[in-house]
Motif scaffolding. Structure first.
Motif, short mmCIF file in Angstrom:
data_model
loop_
_atom_site.label_atom_id
_atom_site.label_comp_id
_atom_site.label_asym_id
_atom_site.label_seq_id
_atom_site.Cartn_x
_atom_site.Cartn_y
_atom_site.Cartn_z
N TYR A 132 0.84 -1.20 0.00
CA TYR A 132 0.00 0.00 0.00
C TYR A 132 0.88 1.24 0.00
CZ TYR A 132 0.91 0.07 5.07
OH TYR A 132 1.51 0.08 6.32
N GLN A 162 -2.88 0.64 -3.69
CA GLN A 162 -3.82 0.58 -2.59
C GLN A 162 -3.47 1.60 -1.51
OE1 GLN A 162 -5.19 -3.95 -2.18
NE2 GLN A 162 -2.99 -3.77 -1.92
N ARG A 181 -7.73 -0.36 0.45
CA ARG A 181 -8.69 -0.02 -0.61
C ARG A 181 -7.91 0.38 -1.86
NH1 ARG A 181 -10.83 4.79 -2.35
NH2 ARG A 181 -9.95 5.94 -0.58
N LEU A 182 -8.37 -0.12 -3.00
CA LEU A 182 -7.72 0.19 -4.27
C LEU A 182 -8.05 1.62 -4.67
CD1 LEU A 182 -5.97 -1.04 -6.54
CD2 LEU A 182 -8.10 -1.64 -7.72
#
Length: 245
Positions: A132, A162, A181-182
């Protein structure tokens, strides 16, 4: 940034793949590895060569053995999997010289032959899925499985990028990462990227112990032989003892 550069940068943080000292953060995703899935192994070999082999060797694997186990011809391997001038009988080493790597990065890139055996398929699968964005990271990313990993997300162009979603849990003053979360889609939708990671992990699991394929093939015929022998032995027993009262 070119693929070779990303791979070169990746070696700085690739040691977590084989080092035993890292502490895992959060549960691992489960993956079922099917080594009899030859198309998956073939795809995994392709992904490894394209995204990993610029820096990471598989020194315990020979191209010829790869061709035999993955149902590929030597010509297919030479055309699609060898880009370093190696021959079909060579081991899967890298073109980067160890002395140059040590000079540029402080240590030579780790060999990944035993990465799956050292870490496990679940760890590798989760690791490759949980990068991320993190401005505090050396390369602008972090990882849920290996916090503060010093490695760029070399598959980020495929997965996308992400961001963490934080949530404050009871008994804790500071919020913690709840999920990812993308934020920026990659070249592949999530389900297709999952398949890429699954194929790559399956290939690394095979490389960690190639004899597994031989055992599976031999084991099937051995069990079949024993089953037939059991039936014949029972019929012979019945024939010998049919007149015995």
């Amino acid at each position: 940034m070119c693929r070779a550069t990303l791979c070169a940068l990746a070696l700085l943080g690739a040691l977590p793949l084989i080092a035993p000292a890292a502490e895992e953060a959060g549960p691992l995703e489960q993956i079922d590895v099917y080594l009899d899935n030859v198309p998956s192994l073939q795809r995994g070999a392709k992904y490894f060569v394209n995204y990993c082999s610029g820096c990471h060797s598989l020194k315990h694997m020979r191209y010829r053995r790869l061709a035999q186990d993955l149902d590929l011809t030597p010509q297919q391997v030479e055309k699609n999997l060898i880009f370093t001038g190696h021959k079909i009988g060579d081991t899967m080493t890298i073109a980067m010289r160890a002395k140059d790597a040590e000079k540029w990065f402080g240590k030579a890139p780790p060999d990944l032959s035993l990465a799956a055996r050292a870490r496990g398929a679940d760890w590798l699968y989760t690791f490759l899925k949980t990068f991320y964005l993190d401005d505090t990271g050396r390369f602008g990313v972090n990882n849920l499985v290996y916090p503060d990993v010093a490695m760029p997300h070399v598959l980020g162009v495929l997965q996308g990028w992400q961001i963490p979603v934080y949530k404050k849990h009871s008994g804790s003053e500071e919020p913690a990462i709840d999920h990812l979360r993308l934020a920026q889609p990659g070249l592949m939708p999530p389900d297709e990227y999952d398949r890429v990671v699954r194929d790559l992990v399956t290939f690394l699991a095979y490389v960690g112990e190639p004899s597994q394929l031989t055992r599976m093939r031999v084991g099937f015929w051995a069990l079949l032989f024993l089953a037939v022998l059991l039936v014949l032995s029972y019929l012979l027993y019945k024939e010998y003892w049919k007149d015995v009262h």
